[in-house]
Design an enzyme around this catalytic site. Structure first.
Site, PDB file in Angstrom:
ATOM      1  CB  ALA A  63     -13.216  39.006   9.112  1.00 31.97           C
ATOM      2  N   GLY A 108     -16.207  35.469   6.535  1.00 34.16           N
ATOM      3  CA  GLY A 108     -17.176  36.416   6.468  1.00 34.16           C
ATOM      4  C   GLY A 108     -17.783  36.604   5.186  1.00 34.16           C
ATOM      5  CD  GLU A 111     -19.797  34.635   9.350  1.00 34.14           C
ATOM      6  OE1 GLU A 111     -18.823  35.126   9.243  1.00 34.14           O
ATOM      7  OE2 GLU A 111     -20.459  34.529  10.370  1.00 34.14           O
ATOM      8  CD  GLU A 131     -15.259  31.820  10.226  1.00 27.22           C
ATOM      9  OE1 GLU A 131     -15.699  30.593   9.779  1.00 27.22           O
ATOM     10  OE2 GLU A 131     -15.982  32.755   9.333  1.00 27.22           O
TER      11      GLU A 131
HETATM   12  C1  HXC Z   1      -6.412  39.458   5.208  1.00 30.84           C
HETATM   13  C2  HXC Z   1      -6.114  38.371   2.930  1.00 30.84           C
HETATM   14  C3  HXC Z   1      -7.183  37.323   3.553  1.00 30.84           C
HETATM   15  C4  HXC Z   1      -8.083  37.738   4.699  1.00 30.84           C
HETATM   16  C5  HXC Z   1      -6.500  37.027   1.616  1.00 30.84           C
HETATM   17  N1  HXC Z   1      -5.773  38.040   2.077  1.00 30.84           N
HETATM   18  N2  HXC Z   1      -7.293  36.756   2.472  1.00 30.84           N
HETATM   19  N3  HXC Z   1      -5.693  39.222   4.053  1.00 30.84           N
HETATM   20  N4  HXC Z   1      -7.709  38.827   5.590  1.00 30.84           N
HETATM   21  N5  HXC Z   1      -9.189  36.931   5.109  1.00 30.84           N
HETATM   22  C6  HXC Z   1      -4.495  38.776   1.432  1.00 30.84           C
HETATM   23  C7  HXC Z   1      -3.213  37.791   1.524  1.00 30.84           C
HETATM   24  O1  HXC Z   1      -2.585  37.839   2.958  1.00 30.84           O
HETATM   25  C8  HXC Z   1      -2.421  38.257   0.359  1.00 30.84           C
HETATM   26  O2  HXC Z   1      -1.765  39.669   0.728  1.00 30.84           O
HETATM   27  C9  HXC Z   1      -3.652  38.541  -0.616  1.00 30.84           C
HETATM   28  O3  HXC Z   1      -4.877  38.557   0.015  1.00 30.84           O
HETATM   29  C10 HXC Z   1      -3.577  37.249  -1.772  1.00 30.84           C
HETATM   30  O4  HXC Z   1      -4.018  36.271  -1.099  1.00 30.84           O
HETATM   31  P1  HXC Z   1      -3.020  34.852  -1.109  1.00 30.84           P
HETATM   32  O5  HXC Z   1      -3.163  34.002   0.077  1.00 30.84           O
HETATM   33  O6  HXC Z   1      -1.513  35.195  -1.651  1.00 30.84           O
HETATM   34  O7  HXC Z   1      -3.870  34.090  -2.393  1.00 30.84           O
HETATM   35  P2  HXC Z   1      -4.016  32.638  -2.783  1.00 30.84           P
HETATM   36  O8  HXC Z   1      -2.741  31.772  -2.524  1.00 30.84           O
HETATM   37  O9  HXC Z   1      -4.711  32.567  -3.887  1.00 30.84           O
HETATM   38  O10 HXC Z   1      -5.174  32.153  -1.544  1.00 30.84           O
HETATM   39  C11 HXC Z   1      -6.425  32.671  -1.475  1.00 30.84           C
HETATM   40  C12 HXC Z   1      -7.018  32.131  -0.185  1.00 30.84           C
HETATM   41  C13 HXC Z   1      -6.175  32.695   1.110  1.00 30.84           C
HETATM   42  C14 HXC Z   1      -7.202  30.803  -0.132  1.00 30.84           C
HETATM   43  C15 HXC Z   1      -8.377  33.042  -0.054  1.00 30.84           C
HETATM   44  O11 HXC Z   1      -5.778  33.976   0.960  1.00 30.84           O
HETATM   45  C16 HXC Z   1      -6.838  32.251   2.311  1.00 30.84           C
HETATM   46  O12 HXC Z   1      -6.858  31.288   2.583  1.00 30.84           O
HETATM   47  N6  HXC Z   1      -7.054  33.352   2.955  1.00 30.84           N
HETATM   48  C17 HXC Z   1      -7.927  33.524   4.304  1.00 30.84           C
HETATM   49  C18 HXC Z   1      -9.245  32.937   4.237  1.00 30.84           C
HETATM   50  C19 HXC Z   1      -9.843  32.844   5.663  1.00 30.84           C
HETATM   51  O13 HXC Z   1      -9.463  32.119   6.384  1.00 30.84           O
HETATM   52  N7  HXC Z   1     -11.136  33.550   5.646  1.00 30.84           N
HETATM   53  C20 HXC Z   1     -11.602  33.585   6.991  1.00 30.84           C
HETATM   54  C21 HXC Z   1     -11.182  34.819   7.723  1.00 30.84           C
HETATM   55  S1  HXC Z   1     -11.916  34.734   9.451  1.00 30.84           S
HETATM   56  P3  HXC Z   1      -0.495  40.007   0.256  1.00 30.84           P
HETATM   57  O14 HXC Z   1      -0.353  41.137   0.939  1.00 30.84           O
HETATM   58  O15 HXC Z   1       0.418  38.818   0.890  1.00 30.84           O
HETATM   59  O16 HXC Z   1      -0.440  39.746  -1.219  1.00 30.84           O
HETATM   60  C22 HXC Z   1     -13.498  35.292   9.276  1.00 30.84           C
HETATM   61  C23 HXC Z   1     -14.471  35.863  10.305  1.00 30.84           C
HETATM   62  C24 HXC Z   1     -15.581  36.460  10.050  1.00 30.84           C
HETATM   63  O17 HXC Z   1     -13.967  35.681   8.114  1.00 30.84           O
HETATM   64  C25 HXC Z   1     -16.201  36.970  11.252  1.00 30.84           C
HETATM   65  C26 HXC Z   1     -15.664  37.915  11.857  1.00 30.84           C
HETATM   66  C27 HXC Z   1     -16.372  38.690  12.937  1.00 30.84           C
END
Ligand code: HXC
Length: 257
Positions: A63, A108, A111, A131
């Site tokens: 998400a 997500g 999921e 999360e």
């Molecule tokens: C918003 C995201 C994102 C996310 C990546 N990006 N994941 N933006 N939400 N979940 C964006 C980054 O900000 C960045 O934008 C671009 O995508 C590339 O990501 P990088 O981090 O620069 O790439 P990399 O170093 O290769 O790392 C990839 C990654 C990392 C490991 C996937 O981005 C990461 O850890 N993302 C978060 C993953 C996460 O925690 N997901 C769970 C979210 S909670 P810019 O603009 O800077 O280029 C969830 C809850 C679900 O999902 C339930 C909800 C109800």
């Protein structure tokens, strides 16, 4: 549609989530488009659906953290309910669904893959429910579907630690059905889908209903949505999400230099 592409070949539909600048992260807009696309499917024509992310870096990175960062408890609840409704709609489609997972399937994203009937992964695939590290919990049905697929003990370990698992570990624990080299993952998903799509639509609808009735018809997603929402407006959630945003900004600035 801005972020969803639907292509149909024979009786197989391929739905691609395309928001590559955020590694296909799910925000309100993507979820709404996903919901509308699922509503638009013509089951007289489509007999199997593949879900994938655009590109090869990510299936879906989760998400959208930037969108969630300042959510109130109420907004967190609404977001979880919206996503849970869309994923339940996907889970309840009267046709088989295959998630073709290439790259990151986090939060997500994991999921979403679990709301599909079958998961095929590339060797580069990475799964996680991270999360906990963001001060929240899964909110799109992950607390329940993961336990059904890999067992309660393993699910709790993955949920508590948030650790990332490789495609081969995902295969070992039964989270995915098969692993393929990255270059052929989408081809293999298409092959399996075309094979499945030849079967009787009536029989497939019946077998899916029979399995889902036992394992996936009583998901307490409202319980999850309330608990997900309760994590917002806390210091831990705000600080953890802020830290993610700051990290990506700092990374970008470093890359510019
Ligand atoms: C918003 C995201 C994102 C996310 C990546 N990006 N994941 N933006 N939400 N979940 C964006 C980054 O900000 C960045 O934008 C671009 O995508 C590339 O990501 P990088 O981090 O620069 O790439 P990399 O170093 O290769 O790392 C990839 C990654 C990392 C490991 C996937 O981005 C990461 O850890 N993302 C978060 C993953 C996460 O925690 N997901 C769970 C979210 S909670 P810019 O603009 O800077 O280029 C969830 C809850 C679900 O999902 C339930 C909800 C109800």
């Amino acid at each position: 549609m801005k972020h969803i592409l639907l292509e149909i070949k024979g009786a197989v539909g391929t739905l691609t989530i395309d928001r590559q600048d955020a590694l296909n992260a799910l925000n309100f807009e993507v979820l709404k488009e996903l919901s509308e696309t699922l509503d638009s499917l013509d089951f007289n024509r489509v007999n199997c659906l593949i879900i994938r992310g655009a590109g090869t870096r990510a299936f879906v990175s989760g998400a959208d953290i930037a969108e969630m960062k300042n959510f109130s408890v109420e907004e967190g609840h609404n977001f979880s309910v919206l996503g849970n409704n869309v994923f339940t709609k996907l889970d309840s489609l009267p046709i088989p669904t295959i998630a073709a997972v290439c790259g990151y399937a986090l939060g997500g994203g994991c999921e979403l893959s679990m709301a599909c009937d079958i998961r095929l992964a590339s060797e580069s695939a990475v799964f996680s429910q991270p999360e906990m590290g963001l001060g929240i919990i899964p909110g799109f049905g992950g607390t329940q579907r993961l336990a059904v697929l890999v067992g309660v003990g393993r699910a709790k370990e993955l949920l508590y630690t948030g650790r990332r698992i490789s495609a081969s570990e995902a295969l070992n624990i039964g989270l995915v059905n098969a692993v393929y080299p990255t270059e052929i993952i989408f081809e293999e998903a298409e092959k399996m889908a075309q094979r499945i799509a030849k079967n009787s639509p009536t029989a497939m609808r019946a077998v899916k209903k029979a399995v889902n009735k036992t394992y996936f018809s009583d998901l307490h997603t409202n319980v999850e949505a309330n608990l997900f929402a309760s994590c917002f407006e806390t210091e831990e959630q705000r600080a953890a999400m802020e830290a993610f945003i700051e990290r990506t900004i700092a990374k970008k600035e470093k890359e510019k230099k």
